[in-house]
Design an enzyme around this catalytic site. Structure first.
Site, PDB file in Angstrom:
ATOM      1  N   LYS A   1      77.258  21.202   7.692  1.00  0.00           N
ATOM      2  CA  LYS A   1      78.380  20.917   8.027  1.00  0.00           C
ATOM      3  C   LYS A   1      79.723  21.296   7.094  1.00  0.00           C
ATOM      4  O   LYS A   1      80.693  21.736   7.233  1.00  0.00           O
ATOM      5  CB  LYS A   1      78.915  19.415   8.233  1.00  0.00           C
ATOM      6  CG  LYS A   1      78.419  18.827   9.026  1.00  0.00           C
ATOM      7  CD  LYS A   1      78.345  17.210   9.596  1.00  0.00           C
ATOM      8  CE  LYS A   1      77.446  17.209  11.061  1.00  0.00           C
ATOM      9  NZ  LYS A   1      77.123  15.248  11.178  1.00  0.00           N
TER      10      LYS A   1
ATOM     11  N   GLN B   1      77.763   9.500   8.303  1.00  0.00           N
ATOM     12  CA  GLN B   1      76.737   9.809   8.424  1.00  0.00           C
ATOM     13  C   GLN B   1      76.288   8.674   8.808  1.00  0.00           C
ATOM     14  O   GLN B   1      75.502   8.396   8.328  1.00  0.00           O
ATOM     15  CB  GLN B   1      76.073  11.293   7.407  1.00  0.00           C
ATOM     16  CG  GLN B   1      74.842  12.589   7.540  1.00  0.00           C
ATOM     17  CD  GLN B   1      74.560  13.054   9.150  1.00  0.00           C
ATOM     18  OE1 GLN B   1      75.757  13.515   8.825  1.00  0.00           O
ATOM     19  NE2 GLN B   1      73.943  12.913   9.697  1.00  0.00           N
TER      20      GLN B   1
ATOM     21  N   ASP C   1      83.968  11.757  15.301  1.00  0.00           N
ATOM     22  CA  ASP C   1      82.805  11.323  15.433  1.00  0.00           C
ATOM     23  C   ASP C   1      83.333  10.691  16.575  1.00  0.00           C
ATOM     24  O   ASP C   1      82.888  10.826  17.797  1.00  0.00           O
ATOM     25  CB  ASP C   1      82.149  10.570  14.636  1.00  0.00           C
ATOM     26  CG  ASP C   1      80.785  11.381  14.476  1.00  0.00           C
ATOM     27  OD1 ASP C   1      80.552  12.295  14.720  1.00  0.00           O
ATOM     28  OD2 ASP C   1      79.802  11.248  13.318  1.00  0.00           O
TER      29      ASP C   1
END
Ligand code: NDP
Length: 279
Positions: free
Chosen positions: A51, A95, A118
């Site tokens: 990422k 994460q 997200d």
């Protein structure tokens, strides 16, 4: 016998990254993405590295907070608060999974919804359900939609069957396809006669985590088949939830694993960060 078109997620993701890169070049503010990694899970470390690399390639500034496996809930909450308050950070990603002693949902809900790239805060989940496009939607379902639309732009009236009802994928995917005027069936581990349910799908999406579970006989001839599953086989190679080699002869279009939806997830994360930075 005609074989299915293989949907090239790598190429479609690369094109999306190029578009985002040129958008970033024209922006007055450099978008910033903060990633919080807790513990030493090797796979998570690789995802975070990928990422950060993808951010650098398109001009997004990365911020990183690494916390030890034994970090307390308050330690992570403090990092989230600092990133919420930092005007140079436009996107925050925790994460997942986090170590078991932590309450991941409570942590996610601390993220400022305008920075929740997200798409997992209740505000963003609600906006997706309400059809409010100002929200940030989860990345993998966004990516899956782009792959479907690469082979068919108008999905009106098609029957989509999604196997899996997770908050991260199955539920938001259903909302996204409803907004595209599909008739949506969400299947799960308690669904009766799953094979039969799948056989009526014009679009079949598997997000289960069971290697090659979906057989050729489950697929309606000509269906678009999207594989979300990522499974490590005994020979250490990756495979999806679809029996890819056999499905090729029945589906009209099919995503591979790897090289299907995986690269799209990261590209859509970059897209969400750019959207968040544009306010
Ligand atoms: P979850 O484990 O949260 O959800 C799995 C879903 O599959 C559940 O809804 C479960 O049903 C259902 N299920 C399990 N077994 C069966 C069965 N035998 N028949 C029908 N349904 C079943 O997983 P995720 O949604 O997070 O992920 C699914 C897969 O997608 C994983 O392989 C994951 O690695 C991959 N993934 C890939 C991403 C990418 O970027 N490419 C991103 C996210 C996920 P129930 O609810 O009843 O338990």
């Amino acid at each position: 016998m005609t074989e299915a078109q293989i949907i090239d997620g790598k190429a479609i993701a690369a094109a999306l990254r190029e578009t985002l890169k040129s958008q970033v070049e024209k922006m007055h503010t450099q978008p910033g993405l903060a990633v919080i990694l807790v513990g030493d899970d090797a796979a998570s470390a690789v995802y975070v590295r990928n990422k950060i690399k993808a951010c650098a390639e398109i001009g997004i500034k990365s911020f990183e907070a690494r916390l030890p496996e034994k970090a307390a809930q308050e330690d992570i909450a403090a990092e989230i608060k600092a990133f919420n308050d930092n005007p140079n950070v436009h996107g925050i990603l925790l994460q997942l999974p986090v170590p078991k002693h932590l309450d991941s949902d409570a942590l996610i809900q601390m993220i400022d919804p305008t920075k929740d790239v997200d798409g997992l805060t209740y505000i963003n989940q609600g906006k997706l359900m309400a059809g409010d496009e100002s929200g940030l939607a989860p990345c993998t379902p966004q990516g899956a939609l782009k792959l479907i639309q690469s082979v068919r732009s108008d999905l009106t009236g098609l029957h989509a069957v999604i196997i899996g009802r997770s908050l991260l994928f199955g539920k938001p995917m259903a909302q996204i396809l409803l907004a595209e005027n599909c008739t949506v069936t969400t299947a799960h581990s308690k669904t009766r006669d799953l094979e039969h349910v799948c056989q009526s799908a014009d679009i079949l999406i598997a997000a289960v985590g069971q290697p090659k579970m979906v057989k050729e006989s489950w697929i309606k001839p000509g269906a678009i088949v999207i594989d979300i599953g990522i499974n490590r086989q005994e020979d250490s190679k990756l495979c999806g939830d679809i029996d890819f080699e056999n499905a090729k002869t029945t589906a009209s279009a099919l995503t591979p694993v790897p090289g299907g939806v995986g690269p799209m997830t990261i590209a859509c994360l970059l897209g969400n960060t750019v959207k968040a930075a544009n306010g």
